[in-house]
Design a protein around this motif. Structure first.
Motif, PDB file in Angstrom:
ATOM      1  N   SER A  92       2.234 -22.643  46.629  1.00 15.43           N
ATOM      2  CA  SER A  92       2.771 -23.821  47.308  1.00 15.43           C
ATOM      3  C   SER A  92       4.227 -24.084  46.965  1.00 15.43           C
ATOM      4  CB  SER A  92       1.929 -25.050  46.955  1.00 15.43           C
ATOM      5  OG  SER A  92       2.050 -25.349  45.577  1.00 15.43           O
ATOM      6  N   HIS A  93       4.793 -23.302  46.068  1.00 17.60           N
ATOM      7  CA  HIS A  93       6.166 -23.544  45.644  1.00 17.60           C
ATOM      8  C   HIS A  93       7.102 -22.432  46.128  1.00 17.60           C
ATOM      9  CE1 HIS A  93       5.458 -27.080  43.092  1.00 17.60           C
ATOM     10  NE2 HIS A  93       4.274 -26.538  42.893  1.00 17.60           N
ATOM     11  N   HIS A  94       6.808 -21.897  47.290  1.00 15.03           N
ATOM     12  CA  HIS A  94       7.686 -20.909  47.903  1.00 15.03           C
ATOM     13  C   HIS A  94       9.094 -21.477  48.025  1.00 15.03           C
ATOM     14  CE1 HIS A  94       9.068 -17.750  50.515  1.00 15.03           C
ATOM     15  NE2 HIS A  94       9.137 -18.515  51.573  1.00 15.03           N
ATOM     16  N   HIS A  95      10.081 -20.769  47.474  1.00 18.19           N
ATOM     17  CA  HIS A  95      11.485 -21.188  47.439  1.00 18.19           C
ATOM     18  C   HIS A  95      11.730 -22.407  46.552  1.00 18.19           C
ATOM     19  CE1 HIS A  95      12.307 -19.076  51.564  1.00 18.19           C
ATOM     20  NE2 HIS A  95      12.233 -18.215  50.551  1.00 18.19           N
ATOM     21  N   ARG A  96      10.757 -22.810  45.781  1.00 12.85           N
ATOM     22  CA  ARG A  96      10.922 -23.934  44.855  1.00 12.85           C
ATOM     23  C   ARG A  96      10.320 -23.564  43.493  1.00 12.85           C
ATOM     24  NH1 ARG A  96      12.594 -28.417  47.033  1.00 12.85           N
ATOM     25  NH2 ARG A  96      11.814 -29.630  45.271  1.00 12.85           N
ATOM     26  N   GLN A  97      10.584 -22.350  43.060  1.00 15.92           N
ATOM     27  CA  GLN A  97       9.940 -21.859  41.845  1.00 15.92           C
ATOM     28  C   GLN A  97      10.372 -22.621  40.592  1.00 15.92           C
ATOM     29  OE1 GLN A  97       7.439 -19.766  41.747  1.00 15.92           O
ATOM     30  NE2 GLN A  97       7.506 -19.593  43.975  1.00 15.92           N
ATOM     31  N   PHE A  98      11.490 -23.307  40.645  1.00 16.51           N
ATOM     32  CA  PHE A  98      11.933 -24.068  39.481  1.00 16.51           C
ATOM     33  C   PHE A  98      10.972 -25.213  39.154  1.00 16.51           C
ATOM     34  CE2 PHE A  98      14.071 -25.632  43.306  1.00 16.51           C
ATOM     35  CZ  PHE A  98      13.809 -27.003  43.276  1.00 16.51           C
ATOM     36  N   GLU A  99      10.090 -25.550  40.084  1.00 22.66           N
ATOM     37  CA  GLU A  99       9.124 -26.600  39.813  1.00 22.66           C
ATOM     38  C   GLU A  99       7.985 -26.136  38.911  1.00 22.66           C
ATOM     39  OE1 GLU A  99       9.613 -29.284  43.867  1.00 22.66           O
ATOM     40  OE2 GLU A  99       7.983 -27.817  43.742  1.00 22.66           O
ATOM     41  N   VAL A 100       7.759 -24.826  38.852  1.00 24.88           N
ATOM     42  CA  VAL A 100       6.637 -24.320  38.059  1.00 24.88           C
ATOM     43  C   VAL A 100       7.052 -23.294  37.016  1.00 24.88           C
ATOM     44  CG1 VAL A 100       4.870 -24.798  39.794  1.00 24.88           C
ATOM     45  CG2 VAL A 100       6.136 -22.647  39.894  1.00 24.88           C
ATOM     46  N   MET A 101       8.130 -22.559  37.287  1.00 22.72           N
ATOM     47  CA  MET A 101       8.587 -21.543  36.355  1.00 22.72           C
ATOM     48  C   MET A 101       9.456 -22.175  35.272  1.00 22.72           C
ATOM     49  SD  MET A 101       7.216 -18.769  37.554  1.00 22.72           S
ATOM     50  CE  MET A 101       8.112 -17.433  36.771  1.00 22.72           C
ATOM     51  N   GLY A 102       9.589 -21.469  34.146  1.00 17.41           N
ATOM     52  CA  GLY A 102      10.431 -21.970  33.071  1.00 17.41           C
ATOM     53  C   GLY A 102       9.676 -22.885  32.141  1.00 17.41           C
TER      54      GLY A 102
END
Length: 650
Positions: A28-38
């Protein structure tokens, strides 16, 4: 130390076996990986997630565990991600990932998605909370109107580490820089600031173009919140902020993206595609979904979390061509035998489509130096989808021409006129950037021929021609007051030069150019439309005198521009005019307040119905040496006084 990994993720929509976050969370975070990664701190500790599909083991080391490795769990969805929660990891803590590759070798890696990095020369990542209370609501609500293509755009390019510093040489904080820059840009009339890259970079001398922390603003100038306050401050003063962004290559520093899990993860394995010989850096593998998602997520991140008003995308030409800066045998053709990088083209189109879908009121700006077609045309028309493009052809031709001795300019008129042939093929920005005042090229002032007076007159003439030419404007810091020495990142600008009349005159000229540029729609309304530009003839054609017309809509006035490119004045040049009547001399670069000789037209000329070259009217204009004169049939207030006539000053 015993592991403190959580069994559940409070941010996941569901959980897989063994406590792993559900794959839906990531899908669900396609192109918004900063919301889950890191690293994401919560009340129960910090969640860590990293992509390392070919690693044998991955763990986290940091200040919270005395730099002893606590393992992460490989997700079972085939994504190659590793994840887990460490209960006592808190915001501000430094950390790295400890990665064991397939051959049993351990590497310590910074987090590709870290929101903050340790101050160089340190290379650790930091857990960070990006909370900030913004106060730029009025700017954000009206940004689309302020940044429309029909609006004036005058961009001040800045390198934060060398614009100004403390007296002892220490860097200023983002907040301090914001206060000073806001005042400076307001006084000078610039509409936007463009920051050279601020993403974390280990080598200061790279100017920010060798990025190791793509989601972390450099800590040299403060915290992420300090950078947010920087943008916030400029927005509250009505000044937009663009960010120079580098998706074209990255350095091979062992702590960063290079061979992140022991394999070529973000780059190509084959150096003929994955190594950049000109910059000694690595090239992103745009054919890999996860790499494209990383970069597009990063672009959205800066626009969303930091409220930047657009991205200037660096070195687009190096992305488009497989043989860029390579000799025969050093590159691999595409499947059709050509040199076009189809993966990069698809990435750029996907990037721009995504950005404009989320933020239709920002600008995506390409630094692209070739004749690649339709760079700033929509993707659905076959273009790359950028909103604007730097006009490198105009820059090269113009600076080459203005560097020539005045006498030889008679034989090179095509150089200065050629830009009009293609001026509307793209949505162009006219750039006089940092690249033109480094590496022995000299400052813009020193590249002007002649004695001191002629150099300053020539510089004012260059700026007058630039501001009147179709296209938005960009000027690198120092150019606004005639910096004498070429730029160097280790020292600040020579601000003491403002006390010298000629330099102060250049600054006054830039401020007045910006003021008239904004007040006179003819100079900006049709920057990207050939309807707003025409060459106009003189009674006696001279290759060193440029005369052209800028138009706006009905009732908005027109502007006639005359540029004399030699040091010989023309006391009575008959110039064709679009209509008879009174035309106001709204700007004259030879005014005494700018350091000029004072040759002018007493503030106005009278156009009579005497046709010239098929135009219905004409006027006699006193044209100063190395001077730009702008006439308008619409009176506007200017800060410059009317000029004396030519004969009175002989």
């Amino acid at each position: 130390m015993t592991s403190q990994l959580s069994e559940t993720d409070p941010h996941a929509s569901g959980n897989g076996p063994a406590g792993e976050p559900s794959r839906q969370r990531y899908a669900s975070h396609h192109h918004r990986q900063f919301e889950v990664m890191g690293a994401h701190p919560t009340d129960q500790g910090t969640w860590f997630t990293v992509w390392a599909p070919n690693a044998h083991n991955v763990g986290v080391i940091g200040a919270f565990n005395n730099w002893h490795c606590e393992p992460l769990r490989r997700m079972d969805d085939g994504s190659g991600r590793w994840t887990g929660r460490i209960a006592n990891a808190r915001a501000g803590d430094c950390y790295k990932y400890r990665v064991e590759n397939a051959w049993g070798h351990w590497m310590d890696k910074a987090d590709p998605y870290a929101f903050r990095m340790e101050h160089p020369p340190g290379t650790a990542s930091q857990v960070w909370d990006l909370a900030y209370d913004w106060n730029d609501g009025e700017w954000m609500r009206t940004r689309g109107q302020r940044q429309g293509h029909e609006q004036p755009m005058s961009i001040y390019e800045v390198h934060l580490g060398s614009w100004q510093r403390e007296e002892d040489g220490r860097f200023l904080n983002y907040r301090e820089l914001a206060q000073r820059l806001a005042v400076h840009c307001h006084n000078m009339g610039f509409t936007h600031v463009e920051l050279m890259p601020v993403a974390e970079h280990p080598f200061y001398g790279s100017w920010g173009y060798q990025v190791t922390g793509y989601f972390a603003p450099t800590s040299r100038y403060g915290t992420p919140q300090d950078l947010m306050a920087f943008v916030d401050t400029l927005h509250q003063q009505g000044i937009g902020v663009f960010l120079d962004w580098v998706p074209s290559h990255f350095p091979a520093d062992p702590h960063a993206l290079a061979r992140f899990d022991g394999t070529a993860l973000y780059e190509h394995e084959d150096p003929r595609r994955g190594f950049h010989p000109e910059w000694n850096s690595l090239i992103f593998n745009y054919g890999r979904y996860e790499v494209r998602d990383f970069l597009i997520s990063n672009a959205l991140f800066w626009l969303e979390k930091y409220h930047f008003d657009g991205l200037r995308v660096d070195a687009v030409a190096s992305m488009l061509y497989l043989d860029y800066a390579r000799r025969h045998g050093e590159w691999i053709p595409n499947q059709h035998g050509g040199n076009q990088n189809h993966d990069a083209v698809r990435f750029l189109q996907d990037l721009n489509t995504t950005i404009y879908a989320h933020y239709p009121d920002v600008h995506m700006i390409a630094e692209e130096s070739t004749a690649w077609p339709a760079v700033s045309r929509p993707v659905h028309f076959g273009g790359l989808g950028f909103g604007m493009k730097w006009n490198m052809g105009w820059m090269n031709d113009t600076l080459r021409y203005f560097s020539r001795p005045h006498f030889y300019r008679h034989w090179h008129g095509d150089d200065i006129r050629f830009s009009a042939v293609y001026a509307f093929h793209e949505n162009f920005i006219l750039p006089l950037s940092h690249d033109e005042v480094v590496y022995g090229k000299g400052s813009l002032l020193r590249r002007q021929p002649g004695d001191e007076w002629q150099r300053f007159a020539g510089l004012r003439n260059l700026y007058g021609y630039m501001w009147a030419h179709p296209g938005k404007k960009l000027l690198f810091m120092g150019g606004e007051f005639g910096q004498y020495e070429e730029w160097h990142h280790e020292r600040t600008l020579d601000w003491h030069l403002w006390a010298r009349p000629f330099h102060a005159g250049v600054a006054r000229w830039i401020a007045d150019l910006n003021a008239v540029y904004k007040q006179l729609p003819a100079l900006h309304r049709h920057d990207f439309d050939g309807e707003g530009f025409s060459w106009i003839p003189c009674e006696r054609h001279e290759s060193t005198i440029l005369t052209f017309l800028r138009r706006a809509g009905p009732g908005e006035g027109s502007a006639v521009v005359i540029c004399n490119l030699t040091a010989e004045p023309r006391p009575a040049l008959r110039v064709a005019m679009p209509e008879a009547g009174e035309w106001h001399e709204v700007l004259n670069s030879d005014a005494a307040v700018y350091g000029g000789s004072g040759i002018g037209n007493l503030g106005r000329v009278q156009a009579s119905p005497q046709p010239v070259g098929g135009w219905p009217a004409s006027a006699l204009v006193a044209v100063p040496p190395l001077g730009t004169v702008i006439l308008s049939n619409r009176p506007i207030p200017t800060t410059a006084p009317p000029q004396g006539d030519f004969h009175a000053r002989q």
